[in-house]
Design an enzyme around this catalytic site. Structure first.
Site, PDB file in Angstrom:
ATOM      1  CD  GLU A 196      51.617  45.229 -36.189  1.00  0.00           C
ATOM      2  OE1 GLU A 196      50.617  45.476 -36.911  1.00  0.00           O
ATOM      3  OE2 GLU A 196      51.718  45.619 -35.017  1.00  0.00           O
TER       4      GLU A 196
ATOM      5  CD1 TRP B 280      48.463  41.568 -37.149  1.00  0.00           C
ATOM      6  CD2 TRP B 280      50.148  41.908 -35.704  1.00  0.00           C
ATOM      7  NE1 TRP B 280      47.917  41.908 -35.943  1.00  0.00           N
ATOM      8  CE2 TRP B 280      48.923  42.113 -35.041  1.00  0.00           C
ATOM      9  CE3 TRP B 280      51.343  42.043 -34.983  1.00  0.00           C
ATOM     10  CZ2 TRP B 280      48.854  42.464 -33.685  1.00  0.00           C
ATOM     11  CZ3 TRP B 280      51.274  42.387 -33.655  1.00  0.00           C
ATOM     12  CH2 TRP B 280      50.039  42.601 -33.020  1.00  0.00           C
TER      13      TRP B 280
ATOM     14  CG  ASP C 181      42.966  45.003 -34.079  1.00  0.00           C
ATOM     15  OD1 ASP C 181      41.763  44.778 -33.890  1.00  0.00           O
ATOM     16  OD2 ASP C 181      43.667  44.365 -34.902  1.00  0.00           O
TER      17      ASP C 181
ATOM     18  CE  LYS D 201      45.290  42.226 -40.765  1.00  0.00           C
ATOM     19  NZ  LYS D 201      44.273  42.675 -39.779  1.00  0.00           N
TER      20      LYS D 201
ATOM     21  CE1 TYR E 279      48.763  44.059 -41.143  1.00  0.00           C
ATOM     22  CE2 TYR E 279      49.564  46.156 -40.291  1.00  0.00           C
ATOM     23  CZ  TYR E 279      49.292  44.810 -40.112  1.00  0.00           C
ATOM     24  OH  TYR E 279      49.551  44.204 -38.896  1.00  0.00           O
TER      25      TYR E 279
HETATM   26  C1  GCB Z   1      48.399  47.183 -36.657  1.00  0.00           C
HETATM   27  C2  GCB Z   1      48.487  47.122 -35.175  1.00  0.00           C
HETATM   28  C3  GCB Z   1      48.007  45.790 -34.617  1.00  0.00           C
HETATM   29  C4  GCB Z   1      46.740  45.362 -35.355  1.00  0.00           C
HETATM   30  C5  GCB Z   1      47.072  45.183 -36.826  1.00  0.00           C
HETATM   31  C6  GCB Z   1      45.847  44.771 -37.666  1.00  0.00           C
HETATM   32  O1  GCB Z   1      49.029  47.978 -37.296  1.00  0.00           O
HETATM   33  O2  GCB Z   1      49.771  47.406 -34.674  1.00  0.00           O
HETATM   34  O3  GCB Z   1      47.771  45.936 -33.239  1.00  0.00           O
HETATM   35  O4  GCB Z   1      46.171  44.200 -34.832  1.00  0.00           O
HETATM   36  O5  GCB Z   1      47.572  46.373 -37.344  1.00  0.00           O
HETATM   37  O6  GCB Z   1      45.637  43.593 -37.879  1.00  0.00           O
HETATM   38  O7  GCB Z   1      45.115  45.665 -38.072  1.00  0.00           O
END
Ligand code: GCB
Length: 582
Positions: free
Chosen positions: A492, A537, A171, A556, A457
């Site tokens: 993250e 993140w 990403d 983010k 997340y």
């Molecule tokens: C993750 C990844 C990161 C993405 C992030 C997202 O788990 O490690 O590279 O940018 O999520 O914002 O989805």
């Protein structure tokens, strides 16, 4: 292969080849201007700059100064993404695989002092299952569909191959080109190839020096921060003692730096280093014997115009924003950064988790890809490059691999890398690999690391917007990890947030929601002693490839892409300020 960071001193020289080079795409006759170092992708409104897949050519003239006669002269690429072929007057003189680590090309036998030649660099941005990071041929639509046209495209049969589309399995935008400095460097013919320093808190410094050539004795002198000699020794290997050493401490402590001045024959190299120790003990992460708590957002090398291009002004600005936020660390998500950043963090006391570019290993049976040898090489090169930096306190073998679909195959892949990192690092730092939100009860890799790093997340990609439900699920998972008896870092967590979008009710994408999200997660983390770190993140909004989940990139960031704080940056600044005071 180790290559010391270029240095100008009484024995060594370096010429910066940065500037405006010639550039063209295959099939083009005309050359156009391109800035080096920088990604080429955002330097023109021509869509090919953003979308081209394959090789591009960079060109400029080079001359070895006559004054360099009798010296060993090399080209030094701090990186060339992702693969690069180097040609001199049309003849290939080197090929390098991988886009994030440095390499040298000797000019001896190709060019004499006083002569001029045309240097061409072909960079290749194709990514697939043999590159790090990983590219994939599938998946250009968000939702599945019964529509035969879409299915045919999805299957990669049409258009993608014809147009050469290779999708990042990660990403962030697949920025490419000569993104880091390129230099011509000169050393004496008999020279210092590598220096390894292993300091201990009692002031003992073990060293080993690799040399090319036999003439001359190796001498090591330790200089304090004022340049005063405080200890000295002789030989290719040995150990010396610095009396009453000043330790290198993470910010807001004093990140005291010494210099090892190494001489060998005509050659001299000054290697900065810090005296500090890192260790995992039970569920604690110790720096200089004291429990250390990581708090600071993960980063990307990303900014307007430059893309992933090395930019000292941006680096200094970012690190000053880390100080402003009371942050003390970041992870080099998801690749080794430019060397200038590590030097700055050594000096500023910002702690780094150093990550290989192994990102995107989540799909299509990654353990059948035959990547292991190359991954091992990249890991070895990263450790060789960064081993002396006091700011580097942990190695990350990669980001979010699939470890739960085939738990045994995954373990068989990652365990040798884990062991290799310990073997290769003279300072034997802790080792980890960053886990994605998966079946944590099934997989075996993440829990086998020295420190558990997990990306989560809850409340964003899962249980979206429902922070009460997210809290419940996250707590349940933390209960499980607590029983693994290892230190854990939430590596993250975050919520896409459009700067300036507000709501009296905290709904997704508003600045209020981002704050509420961090409040919720922080509450869960504060309940647990085995949690040794939090890495939101992301530090700033960053560019990604286009898609229905991304509004001009990933939002983010705690800061916008041009580094203006969102409300959550202020909130975390206050939280971390209190943490720092404790
Ligand atoms: C993750 C990844 C990161 C993405 C992030 C997202 O788990 O490690 O590279 O940018 O999520 O914002 O989805």
């Amino acid at each position: 292969m180790s290559t010391l960071y270029p240095q100008v001193n009484e024995a060594r020289m370096a010429l910066d080849l940065g500037g405006v080079w010639d550039f063209r795409f295959p099939g083009d006759e005309k050359w156009q201007p391109i800035a080096v170092p920088a990604s080429y992708n955002d330097q023109s409104p021509d869509p090919r700059f953003r979308n081209h897949v394959g090789i591009t050519e960079y060109r400029r003239k080079i001359t070895i100064p006559k004054a360099w006669k009798g010296m060993r002269v090399c080209l030094r690429f701090d990186a060339a993404a992702h693969n690069a072929r180097i040609l001199l007057d049309g003849k290939e003189i080197a090929f390098h695989r991988g886009g994030f680590l440095p390499f040298e090309v000797e000019l001896d036998g190709h060019l004499e002092p006083g002569q001029t030649a045309e240097l061409t660099v072909e960079t290749d941005n194709r990514i697939n299952h043999t590159t790090l990071p990983i590219g994939t041929e599938g998946g250009v639509s968000f939702l599945g569909s019964d529509n035969p046209g879409i299915e045919a495209v999805e299957a990669g049969k049409k258009f993608q191959q014809e147009r050469g589309v290779n999708r990042p399995a990660f990403d962030f935008f697949n920025y490419t080109g000569l993104q880091r400095p390129v230099r011509m460097i000169a050393t004496p013919r008999e020279f210092i190839r590598d220096i390894t320093l292993v300091p201990s808190m009692d002031g003992t410094v073990r060293w080993s020096v690799e040399t090319e050539g036999t003439g001359g004795e190796v001498r090591v002198e330790i200089l304090d921060a004022d340049g005063k000699a405080v200890s000295a020794g002789k030989g290719r290997e040995g150990s010396l003692r610095v009396a009453e050493p000043h330790l290198w401490e993470p910010w807001p402590g004093t990140p005291y730096l010494y210099t090892a001045r190494v001489t060998f024959g005509e050659d001299v190299y000054e290697q900065p280093f810090g005296i500090r120790e890192v260790k995992v003990e039970g569920t604690r992460f110790l720096v200089n014997g004291k429990p250390f708590r990581f708090h600071g957002p993960c980063k990307h090398e990303d900014s307007p115009f430059h893309g992933r291009g090395m930019d000292n002004c941006l680096n200094v600005t970012d690190i000053n924003l880390y100080h402003w936020m009371n942050a003390n660390c970041f992870r080099t998500s998801h690749y080794p950064y430019a060397e200038e950043m590590y030097r700055l963090c050594d000096r500023e006391g910002i702690v780094i988790v150093d990550e290989t570019p192994a990102v995107g290993m989540w799909a299509e049976e990654p353990y059948g890809w035959n990547l292991a040898d190359y991954h091992m090489q990249v890991l070895a090169d990263m450790i060789a490059r960064d081993k002396n930096h006091p700011c580097v306190v942990m190695w990350s073998l990669g980001n979010e691999p699939d470890t739960d679909t085939m738990p045994d195959a995954a373990y068989a892949y990652w365990h040798p890398l884990y062991e290799a990192a310990h073997r290769l690092d003279p300072q034997d730092r802790p080792v980890t690999v960053v886990g994605c939100q998966n079946k944590y009860g099934v997989e075996k890799v993440i829990r086998s690391m020295d420190v558990v790093l997990i990306n989560r997340y809850y409340g964003w990609y899962n249980l979206s917007g429902d922070l009460e439900a997210a809290k419940y699920a996250f707590r349940m998972e933390l209960d499980w990890w607590e029983n693994q008896h290892k230190p854990l870092i939430l590596s993250e967590y975050g919520a896409d947030t459009i700067a300036g979008l507000h709501g009296a009710v905290a709904e997704m994408f508003t600045e209020e929601f981002q704050v509420a999200f961090y409040e919720m997660v922080s509450e869960c983390l504060d309940e647990r002693d085995f949690v040794v770190g939090e890495m939101p993140w992301n530090f700033a909004d960053f560019s990604t490839c286009q898609g229905p989940m991304r509004v001009g990139g990933n939002r983010k960031g705690l800061f916008t892409r041009d580094r203006r704080p969102k409300m959550a940056a202020h909130w975390l600044r206050e939280r971390w300020g209190k943490m720092q005071a404790d």
